[in-house]
Scaffold this motif. Structure first.
Motif, PDB file in Angstrom:
ATOM      1  N   ASN A   1       0.867  -1.169   0.000  1.00  0.00           N
ATOM      2  CA  ASN A   1       0.000   0.000   0.000  1.00  0.00           C
ATOM      3  C   ASN A   1       0.914   1.233   0.000  1.00  0.00           C
TER       4      ASN A   1
ATOM      5  N   ALA B   1       0.387   9.151  -6.445  1.00  0.00           N
ATOM      6  CA  ALA B   1       0.622   8.977  -5.006  1.00  0.00           C
ATOM      7  C   ALA B   1      -0.673   8.737  -4.232  1.00  0.00           C
TER       8      ALA B   1
ATOM      9  N   ILE C   1      -3.102   6.951  -5.024  1.00  0.00           N
ATOM     10  CA  ILE C   1      -3.594   5.573  -5.180  1.00  0.00           C
ATOM     11  C   ILE C   1      -2.936   4.628  -4.184  1.00  0.00           C
ATOM     12  N   ARG C   2      -1.733   4.949  -3.743  1.00  0.00           N
ATOM     13  CA  ARG C   2      -0.939   4.118  -2.840  1.00  0.00           C
ATOM     14  C   ARG C   2      -0.610   2.768  -3.492  1.00  0.00           C
TER      15      ARG C   2
END
Lengths: 400, 400
Positions: free
Chosen positions: B103, B246, B248-249
């Motif tokens: 994640n 970024a 979206i992880r």
């Protein structure tokens, strides 16, 4: 159950897919990728309020897509854990330092069990398997087997006595429990908290609490505000079920300040994504909260209706549930895995076998309540599937 | 720097916000919530390729929004970790059992440091702070201070000798390094791997590797495929920077099979969200990969141009960089925090001070390369900000 040769290939593939997914159901994207020949019309494996999903999407369309803010959500770093905790704090009326934001409740389960369970954990079974699967090497697991004769509900007095005897440092209550939906009333949970003050960690997983109620106004009952008074209480909350947003991965835990601090001290900095942050900000808004609550009650009422209709069907036993799903025992010699395959292949309904659940004796499936329209289709399909099986068995017997 | 009274309030608020964010910059959502009076026109704190973001959004619009598939992404559980690893495996030509999905890269950093670092870790400084912040109690941190005289680049021979002397069980190389962008050539990394075969964990963080190159074709150089040969190598890859997503992880780690298995044995089951799963599926597609690579090179070329222009500006020293950002030293007595505040208030440009970075001696800022248009605006603004400061200082001196 009878299958054609073609169907048997699907049954086999289904079995492989289930095995690969371990003690959980394969997700719908995995399913589509690996079993493209089967069309899932209704995912009744999936425990969520579909009306809440629609409400979220309405806001998301209006506030994120139509405004072009989606780019920011995708491109930019989300806020840090403690910033999101602050957003929730006012809405929940909880000290922000007692809130830990998770990438889904499962991350919080993992964090708590890995960091705060030291020697011995007591877990009721049947239950959500991650609670025992996430236990680290060297930690002893004591199972409290729920009794089939009591419909797998918790015997509170027996439970308290057992905890006093085994002295685990962590105990877990899922309320309502998964996979059977049995509910522990607030007065009983409070009795457990009072009696078991000496247990280091009392985890209460309230992932399905939005579907439970204690009176006819269907008011929400939660322990979240008791952490101040009971510092050994850890409340874990998934947002996936009540809000129907499992794909977003959002959950939170309420626990004593030292625990939150300990977790944040060396980790969990940006564990929310942009969509989860938007969801949390929305969740804390009164306009959204009011509209959501109407849909929560609507869904509860429809679920009650659904369960009532399920109880009319032959060859199954429906267990009492205060969640948005029911545990169903297949009587009359039907195998759960075969029933699940048949329902999927013939009717496009995806449900969950409970073959992998330890603590269940018999052939069980777990069935989610969906929208009223979908529930009607599920009832019709189950009915003909169960009756067809009976007819085919009769023909078989006569042929012999 | 000179500020009006109104500006000084903003400067103060900015300082508080920065302190709350610890050793990282406050995210843009936090920023907007807490400092609504400041409009950020350009987030040059944010290290990502904006053209890649646009490409992703183009696909996302066409394949997810216009088709209505967004509902599934929001509503349904994503696939499990190992299923997503399989999707990447073919594209990366790596054994899927050596791939761990995170994640965001930060989750992988946390997982690796928490689970596999036992006693001693050696970290180059200045660096990305999580590497030392995530170290658990009882683990010794040995800092290898990069030399200012050598522009904070790695002296490979000295490094190897120091590791041999200290015998840490974990060493970390960020390549190119953050916050200065210094690059270690493949031949040197390979030499490190060969010489330091006895180190239990060699973490190479390739989060900025897509912006580095060793020849004029700007071909991507990565160690990902060396894990088979060097089982102590752990390659960590953020997707946030190169793909500009970024929010979206999404990240992954390549490491020996036993490590991946150990992590998955009791955790990290559904740690991707629906959007991240879509991103990973897209990332592994050749049509996307080909279009992306054109934009990667375009962005590198523009960044080179940007750095060249920065070098023309007075009162700053621009450090050599092979990443999509540069470390800039402010000379002429300018304070980094004041410069950052001025640039934000007057020009709407958000950049990062490096005051919190241990291992830097002097006043430093880190500046990201954005789109060509934004870069032009940044250059113009920096220029007038620096010159204005000089003029005001002159006036001051004369007044005295």
């Amino acid at each position: 159950m009878k299958f054609t040769d073609e169907e048997l290939i699907v049954v086999k593939k289904l079995e492989i897919l289930k095995n690969e997914a371990g003690s959980h159901s394969p997700g719908i994207f995995t399913f589509r990728q690996k079993l493209p020949e089967v069309e899932i019309k209704i995912d009744a494996c999936f425990l969520s309020n579909p009306y809440a999903t629609e409400l979220f999407i309405e806001y998301f369309n209006k506030e994120i897509l139509e405004t072009g803010k989606i780019r920011d959500l995708l491109e930019c770093y989300p806020s840090q854990n403690s910033v999101i905790a602050e957003i929730l704090a006012e809405f929940l009326a909880i000290n922000p330092k007692q809130i830990f934001i998770g990438n889904g409740a499962i991350e919080i389960i993992q964090a708590v069990i890995h960091n705060f369970t030291e020697k011995k954990i007591m877990i009721n079974i049947p239950t959500f398997s991650s609670y025992y699967e996430y236990v680290k090497e060297g930690v002893e697991v004591v199972y409290n087997e729920l009794s089939k004769a009591e419909d797998y509900s918790l015997d509170v007095e027996h439970y308290i006595a057992k905890v006093k005897f085994h002295r685990p440092d962590t105990i877990v209550l899922i309320n309502p429990n998964n996979p059977n939906g049995a509910y522990i009333r607030l007065v009983d949970v409070q009795r457990i908290l009072d009696e078991l003050w000496f247990v280091k960690n009392i985890i209460v997983d309230e992932s399905f609490i939005h579907f439970a109620y204690e009176n006819k106004s269907y008011q929400l009952v939660s322990l979240a505000n008791l952490v101040e008074e009971h510092p050994n209480l850890i409340v874990i909350k998934s947002m996936s079920k009540d809000f129907g947003v499992a794909g977003i991965r959002a959950g939170y835990g309420i626990m004593k300040q030292e625990y939150v601090q300990q977790l944040l001290n060396n980790g969990y900095l940006w564990n929310s994504n942009g969509l989860a942050e938007y969801f949390f900000r929305l969740y804390a808004r009164s306009d959204f909260a009011m509209r959501y609550d109407i849909l929560r009650v609507k869904y509860i009422v429809e679920t009650l209706e659904f369960i009532k209709e399920l109880r009319q069907l032959p060859y199954i036993k429906v267990y009492p549930s205060m969640a948005n799903f029911v545990l169903i025992e297949l009587t009359n010699g039907i195998m759960a895995s075969e029933f699940v395959a048949k329902l999927l292949i013939t009717y496009g309904i995806y449900i969950r076998t409970c073959d992998d659940k330890i603590g269940l004796q018999g052939q069980f499936i777990r069935l989610a309540s969906r929208s009223r329209k979908e529930n009607n289709y599920i009832i019709e399909s189950l009915k003909s599937c169960l009756e067809m099986n009976f007819v085919l068995d009769l023909i078989d017997e006569r042929a012999v």
